[in-house]
Enzyme design. Structure first.
Site, PDB file in Angstrom:
ATOM      1  N   HIS A 105      36.790  42.679  33.472  1.00 36.21           N
ATOM      2  CA  HIS A 105      37.382  42.134  34.698  1.00 36.21           C
ATOM      3  C   HIS A 105      36.295  42.070  35.778  1.00 36.21           C
ATOM      4  CE1 HIS A 105      39.826  41.730  38.276  1.00 36.21           C
ATOM      5  NE2 HIS A 105      40.815  41.345  37.480  1.00 36.21           N
ATOM      6  N   GLU A 137      39.168  33.638  35.127  1.00 37.42           N
ATOM      7  CA  GLU A 137      39.528  34.088  36.473  1.00 37.42           C
ATOM      8  C   GLU A 137      38.386  33.768  37.436  1.00 37.42           C
ATOM      9  OE1 GLU A 137      42.720  37.365  36.441  1.00 37.42           O
ATOM     10  OE2 GLU A 137      40.785  38.338  36.315  1.00 37.42           O
TER      11      GLU A 137
HETATM   12  P1  PGA Z   1      45.490  38.239  41.600  1.00 31.83           P
HETATM   13  O1  PGA Z   1      44.607  39.085  40.574  1.00 31.83           O
HETATM   14  O2  PGA Z   1      46.647  37.678  40.829  1.00 31.83           O
HETATM   15  O3  PGA Z   1      45.913  39.231  42.628  1.00 31.83           O
HETATM   16  O4  PGA Z   1      44.602  37.165  42.135  1.00 31.83           O
HETATM   17  C1  PGA Z   1      44.332  38.604  39.297  1.00 31.83           C
HETATM   18  C2  PGA Z   1      43.369  39.522  38.605  1.00 31.83           C
HETATM   19  O5  PGA Z   1      42.406  39.956  39.259  1.00 31.83           O
HETATM   20  O6  PGA Z   1      43.531  39.832  37.420  1.00 31.83           O
END
Ligand code: PGA
Length: 254
Positions: free
Chosen positions: A95, A165
């Site tokens: 992540h 992401e």
């Molecule tokens: P968010 O986070 O939905 O708050 O943008 C997603 C993540 O970091 O996995």
């Protein structure tokens, strides 16, 4: 066909056991109401063994991280063997919030291999910090994927979930998420990178999901227009109302 998946990433929330138990019970209910979707919850380590000990129902258990080694003297770390023992089936790996603390692609690759050895599905997170007009973020993403998948075979790649992401879209509001056409472009790009590495057939069977301000207001469009198989949901997973709505919308989409 790839089954749809929604992963709740609670991050370092909530602040107490009672609130964690309440939210967990609601998330469990959501999972049983929409059996067409794999609903995974990744809670903080400190709550895992208590929350993951009751009757399972349809909810799948996830971890926000795991350590690259299986056992030994690693103060403060949690192993895949320990996670497997409490029925964890998915682990978020790489992540951006962990990469920001110094986790390299090499460590991520090791974590993926450790997860796979223990029958835990790794959710590999990739994403660029920012975009530029020359497309160098594409080169960055290609490298991040290639290095994170070092020594992953053609058979193993199909067991991995890739969560795209874009860092600039994380933790904002629904309207700040990526647009569906842009997401579609990126999904095509990832499949191309995976095709070069593993061949078309294998690449087409990799589950690709999106994360970054996924909320009930945008997941329908992102799923249809972006052609992703699901979402990694951060802040919206802390509201059972919003999270339930997200899973309902995902369940209704083909
Ligand atoms: P968010 O986070 O939905 O708050 O943008 C997603 C993540 O970091 O996995």
């Amino acid at each position: 066909m790839i089954k749809k998946i929604v992963i709740a990433n609670w991050k370092m929330n909530p602040n107490g056991r009672l609130e964690a138990k309440r939210l967990f019970a609601q998330t469990k209910k959501i999972a049983s109401s929409f059996p067409k979707v794999n609903v995974v919850v990744a809670v903080p380590f400190v709550y895992q063994s208590e929350l993951f000990s009751g009757k399972k129902g349809k909810l799948l258990y996830g971890s926000q991280d795991l350590f690259s080694e299986e056992k030994g003297s690693f103060t403060g770390e949690v192993s895949a063997i320990q996670l497997k023992d409490i029925f964890v089936k998915y682990a978020i790996v790489g992540h951006s919030e962990r990469r920001a603390l110094g986790e390299s692609d090499e460590i991520v690759a090791k974590k993926i291999r450790t997860a796979l050895r223990n029958n835990i599905t790794p959710i590999l997170c990739v994403g660029e910090r920012e975009r530029d007009d020359h497309g160098s973020y594409l080169e960055f993403l290609k490298n991040e994927i290639r290095k994170s998948l070092t020594n992953i075979s053609k058979t193993e790649i199909k067991k991995i979930i890739i969560a795209y992401e874009p860092i600039w879209a994380i933790g904002k509001r629904g309207k700040d998420a990526m647009s569906p056409p842009k997401l579609h472009e990126m999904v095509i790009f990832f499949r191309k990178v995976l095709t070069d590495m593993y061949g078309r057939d294998n690449a087409d069977r990799v589950t690709i999901i999106y994360g970054g301000s996924a909320e009930s207001s945008n997941v329908g469009e992102l799923m249809r227009g972006g052609e992703v198989s699901g979402f990694l949901v951060g802040h919206a997973s802390l509201s059972s109302r919003d999270f339930g709505e997200i899973v309902r919308i995902v369940s209704g989409n083909r």
